[in-house]
Design a protein around this motif. Structure first.
Motif, mmCIF file in Angstrom:
data_model
loop_
_atom_site.group_PDB
_atom_site.id
_atom_site.type_symbol
_atom_site.label_atom_id
_atom_site.label_comp_id
_atom_site.label_asym_id
_atom_site.label_seq_id
_atom_site.Cartn_x
_atom_site.Cartn_y
_atom_site.Cartn_z
ATOM 1 N N GLY A 166 0.783 -1.221 0.000
ATOM 2 C CA GLY A 166 0.000 0.000 0.000
ATOM 3 C C GLY A 166 0.812 1.266 0.000
ATOM 4 N N GLN A 167 2.116 1.140 -0.221
ATOM 5 C CA GLN A 167 3.002 2.295 -0.240
ATOM 6 C C GLN A 167 3.329 2.697 -1.681
ATOM 7 O OE1 GLN A 167 4.236 3.401 3.276
ATOM 8 N NE2 GLN A 167 2.294 2.296 3.268
ATOM 9 N N LEU A 168 3.603 3.976 -1.867
ATOM 10 C CA LEU A 168 3.988 4.482 -3.177
ATOM 11 C C LEU A 168 5.498 4.395 -3.334
ATOM 12 C CD1 LEU A 168 3.315 6.070 -5.831
ATOM 13 C CD2 LEU A 168 3.748 8.158 -4.507
ATOM 14 N N TYR A 169 5.937 3.849 -4.467
ATOM 15 C CA TYR A 169 7.365 3.768 -4.783
ATOM 16 C C TYR A 169 7.647 4.561 -6.056
ATOM 17 C CZ TYR A 169 7.742 0.035 -1.312
ATOM 18 O OH TYR A 169 7.724 -0.677 -0.132
ATOM 19 N N TYR A 170 8.806 5.176 -6.102
ATOM 20 C CA TYR A 170 9.223 5.913 -7.292
ATOM 21 C C TYR A 170 10.735 6.049 -7.278
ATOM 22 C CZ TYR A 170 9.392 9.949 -4.105
ATOM 23 O OH TYR A 170 9.662 10.801 -3.059
ATOM 24 N N VAL A 171 11.297 6.460 -8.414
ATOM 25 C CA VAL A 171 12.748 6.625 -8.526
ATOM 26 C C VAL A 171 13.060 8.078 -8.837
ATOM 27 C CG1 VAL A 171 14.846 5.941 -9.753
ATOM 28 C CG2 VAL A 171 13.050 4.246 -9.301
ATOM 29 N N GLY B 202 20.137 6.478 -9.359
ATOM 30 C CA GLY B 202 18.688 6.448 -9.207
ATOM 31 C C GLY B 202 18.332 5.925 -7.832
ATOM 32 N N VAL B 203 17.591 6.696 -7.079
ATOM 33 C CA VAL B 203 17.237 6.330 -5.709
ATOM 34 C C VAL B 203 15.778 5.892 -5.673
ATOM 35 C CG1 VAL B 203 17.060 7.136 -3.322
ATOM 36 C CG2 VAL B 203 18.892 7.995 -4.798
ATOM 37 N N VAL B 204 15.527 4.719 -5.143
ATOM 38 C CA VAL B 204 14.166 4.210 -4.985
ATOM 39 C C VAL B 204 13.633 4.695 -3.643
ATOM 40 C CG1 VAL B 204 12.676 2.176 -4.935
ATOM 41 C CG2 VAL B 204 14.768 2.156 -6.327
ATOM 42 N N TRP B 205 12.543 5.481 -3.716
ATOM 43 C CA TRP B 205 11.921 6.032 -2.529
ATOM 44 C C TRP B 205 10.590 5.330 -2.256
ATOM 45 C CZ3 TRP B 205 14.077 9.740 0.599
ATOM 46 C CH2 TRP B 205 15.169 10.442 0.089
ATOM 47 N N ARG B 206 10.257 5.249 -0.969
ATOM 48 C CA ARG B 206 8.957 4.738 -0.533
ATOM 49 C C ARG B 206 8.244 5.858 0.216
ATOM 50 N NH1 ARG B 206 9.950 0.328 3.333
ATOM 51 N NH2 ARG B 206 9.835 1.945 4.951
ATOM 52 N N LEU B 207 6.993 6.120 -0.182
ATOM 53 C CA LEU B 207 6.211 7.170 0.460
ATOM 54 C C LEU B 207 4.990 6.565 1.125
ATOM 55 C CD1 LEU B 207 5.402 10.703 -0.803
ATOM 56 C CD2 LEU B 207 3.499 9.221 -0.168
ATOM 57 N N ASN B 208 4.773 6.914 2.365
ATOM 58 C CA ASN B 208 3.610 6.458 3.114
ATOM 59 C C ASN B 208 2.455 7.420 2.842
ATOM 60 O OD1 ASN B 208 1.621 6.066 5.170
ATOM 61 N ND2 ASN B 208 3.175 5.089 6.461
ATOM 62 N N PRO B 209 1.377 6.976 2.188
ATOM 63 C CA PRO B 209 0.276 7.881 1.852
ATOM 64 C C PRO B 209 -0.419 8.493 3.073
ATOM 65 C CG PRO B 209 0.127 5.856 0.580
ATOM 66 C CD PRO B 209 1.149 5.634 1.638
ATOM 67 N N SER B 210 -0.352 7.812 4.213
ATOM 68 C CA SER B 210 -1.026 8.303 5.420
ATOM 69 C C SER B 210 -0.247 9.429 6.090
ATOM 70 C CB SER B 210 -1.248 7.162 6.416
ATOM 71 O OG SER B 210 -2.067 6.155 5.854
ATOM 72 N N THR B 211 1.076 9.277 6.147
ATOM 73 C CA THR B 211 1.904 10.259 6.854
ATOM 74 C C THR B 211 2.712 11.142 5.914
ATOM 75 O OG1 THR B 211 3.806 8.756 7.006
ATOM 76 C CG2 THR B 211 2.134 8.609 8.750
#
Length: 454
Positions: free
Chosen positions: A355-360, A381-390
C-alpha cells in the motif's frame, strides 16, 4: 509541510475561458516550497536490485514503456530511436527463468520494415494499455527514429514527403493468453503516440499525438478514431482516468486539462500546478508520470520539469480538483546553475502490495548539496517509498547499472508476485531493473487494481 490547494472555488474552465482565468493564477512567491526530502535509513529487510540488459536488442538505447500486462507479467519496450533504421522490440520478464523473452520486432507485425526508407517504428512511448476482460495488451508506437539511410528525422521537414514521412503510430492488440497479435492498424497518420489510456468500461482508447499535440479518441468497437483538438506544443507524458470516466492531462503552461465525455469537450483549469517558486513559471510543467491510489480516490503525479514536483490530486472532489504540493522529488541545488531534465528527473511511480507508493528520483554529484565521495558515481537512481497516510519518505534502494548511470527511470510497475520493475534510459543496450520486495511487504496479485495507462 505540504500546502493543499483547494480547487473547489474554481470556475468551470474551458479553452475559451483560459484568458479570463489568467487573473486567478497564483504568483510564484505565493507557493510555500516544502523541504527537499532527506535520506533516512531503510528497512532492516533489504530490497534486492538486479539489472536485466536487452542483450537480444543490442541497438536499443531507451526503454520508455514498462507496464504490467493483464496477465500480471511485466512488459517492456526495447526502443532503438538513435539508430538509423532502428525498430522497437517487445520484451517480457520471464519469472521461471529469471530472464527476458523477446516476443517480436514490431515492424514485422505491422508491415513497416526497418529498411523502407521511411522514419521507423522505433519505440513504444508510455503506450501500453491493458484490457482485463480478454487478456489483450494494447500498444501504440511513437516516432523519432531516422530512416535507414539518414542520420536524423524531422517530422515537420518530412511531413509531405511520401517516401520519408513516418507512416503513423501503429496500434496493436496483443493477446497475452496466446502470444499473438490479434490485429493492428494505423492510429494516428504521420504522427507518433506520446501516451495511451484505456477506458475499458466504455471501450475507448485515448492518446496524445506528437508533434501536433492533439487529443485523440479511438473507439475499439467501431475501430474508428476522432481528433478532439490541439492542447499546445509540449506534450504531457501521461493521461489518467477518474471515476467519472473523465480523462485528465496537462498543457504547456502547467494547467490541468480535462476531457469530459458527457460534454464532449476539453476544459482547462484556470490555475497552474505547483512548481519551483524561485526559477519557474509553470511553463513545461506537464505531467511526466501519474499513478492512481489503490482506492482510486486520488492520484500521485510528478511533473516533467527541472526539479520535478510530487503532487497528490483529488480529481473526484469539487468542480476542479484539490491539488496537494508534496514538494520537490529530487535534491536541492543552486537555482542559478542550469541542470538538464535528464540529470534532474523523477519517474516510475507505482503502488506495491504494502500500500506504499514507490518511485525513482535522480541524485547527482553537487559540491554543496550532495558532495559524493571520489569513488562514488556522479549520478544514481534512488528508490523512494512514500507512506500515503503520513507522507513520510524513505530511501529503500539504489539502482546500480554495471557500466553506466541509472538516474533516469521512465516507468515502474509491480508484477503479480509483488516485485517492482523499472524501465531504464541512458545506456546501449538498454534494459530494466527488478527490485525484489522484502517478504513481509510482498503480496500476491499486488498489480491489482491494474494501471490502465502507460
Amino acid at each position: 509541510m505540504t500546502r493543499p490547494i483547494d480547487r473547489r472555488e474554481f470556475f468551470r474552465g474551458s479553452a475559451s475561458l483560459l484568458t479570463a482565468g489568467m487573473a486567478l493564477y497564483p504568483r510564484a512567491q505565493d507557493w510555500a516550497a516544502p523541504e527537499t526530502p532527506q535520506t533516512t535509513p531503510g528497512d532492516s529487510h533489504p530490497y534486492k536490485v538486479k539489472w536485466y540488459e536487452f542483450t537480444e536488442a543490442p541497438d536499443s538505447d531507451t526503454c520508455w514503456s514498462l507496464s504490467v500486462g493483464p496477465d500480471g507479467r511485466i512488459y517492456a519496450s526495447a526502443c532503438a530511436e538513435g539508430v538509423p533504421g532502428g525498430v522497437v522490440k517487445v520484451v517480457r520478464y520471464n519469472e521461471k527463468k529469471d530472464g527476458l523473452d523477446y516476443l517480436f520486432s514490431l515492424d514485422e507485425k505491422v508491415n513497416d520494415p526497418a529498411d523502407s526508407g521511411r522514419a521507423t517504428q522505433c519505440k513504444i512511448h508510455y503506450s501500453f494499455a491493458p484490457s482485463m476482460h480478454d487478456g489483450v495488451l494494447y500498444m501504440a508506437t511513437h516516432l523519432s527514429g531516422p530512416p535507414i539511410d539518414q542520420p536524423a528525422y524531422s517530422p515537420w521537414l518530412s511531413w509531405h514527403d511520401e517516401k520519408r514521412c513516418f507512416r503513423g503510430s501503429a496500434l496493436l492488440a496483443f493477446d497475452t493468453r496466446t502470444d499473438e497479435v490479434k490485429w493492428w492498424e494505423t492510429l494516428i497518420p504521420k504522427e507518433g503516440c506520446r501516451c495511451l489510456l484505456h477506458d475499458e468500461e466504455r471501450g475507448l482508447l485515448y492518446a496524445l499525438s506528437y508533434p501536433r499535440d492533439h487529443f485523440i479518441i479511438y473507439d475499439l468497437k467501431k475501430r474508428a478514431r476522432r481528433d478532439v483538438g490541439r492542447l499546445g506544443s509540449i506534450n504531457a507524458q501521461t493521461l489518467f482516468l477518474d471515476k467519472q470516466h473523465r480523462v485528465w492531462t496537462t498543457n504547456d503552461y502547467g494547467h490541468l486539462v480535462r476531457y469530459d465525455p458527457i460534454k464532449d469537450r476539453l476544459e482547462i483549469s484556470p490555475l497552474v500546478l505547483p512548481h519551483n517558486p524561485v526559477f519557474q513559471t509553470g511553463w513545461h510543467s506537464v505531467f511526466y508520470d501519474v499513478v492512481a491510489s489503490p482506492g482510486g480516490d486520488c492520484v500521485y503525479a510528478v511533473t516533467w520539469i527541472a526539479q520535478s514536483r510530487l503532487l497528490r490530486i483529488w480529481p473526484n472532489e469539487g468542480e476542479w480538483p484539490k491539488v496537494e504540493d508534496l514538494g520537490p522529488a529530487t535534491q536541492d541545488r543552486d537555482p542559478t546553475v542550469s541542470v538538464d531534465t535528464f540529470r534532474d528527473h523523477c519517474g516510475g511511480l507505482t503502488f506495491a502490495g504494502d500500500g506504499q507508493l514507490y518511485y525513482v528520483a535522480s541524485r547527482w554529484r553537487d559540491p554543496v548539496y550532495n558532495p559524493l565521495s571520489a569513488e562514488h558515481k556522479d549520478r544514481e537512481g534512488v528508490v523512494w517509498r512514500l507512506n500515503p497516510s503520513t507522507l513520510e519518505r524513505q530511501e529503500v534502494a539504489r539502482l546500480e547499472h554495471p557500466k553506466n548511470f541509472a538516474q533516469y527511470v521512465s516507468r515502474g510497475a509491480v508484477d503479480h508476485q509483488g516485485d517492482l520493475f523499472f524501465g531504464h534510459v541512458g545506456s546501449r543496450p538498454s534494459g530494466i531493473f527488478k527490485v525484489e520486495m522484502p517478504v513481509d511487504r510482498k503480496e500476491e496479485n499486488a498489480h491489482l487494481p491494474i494501471r490502465m495507462w502507460g
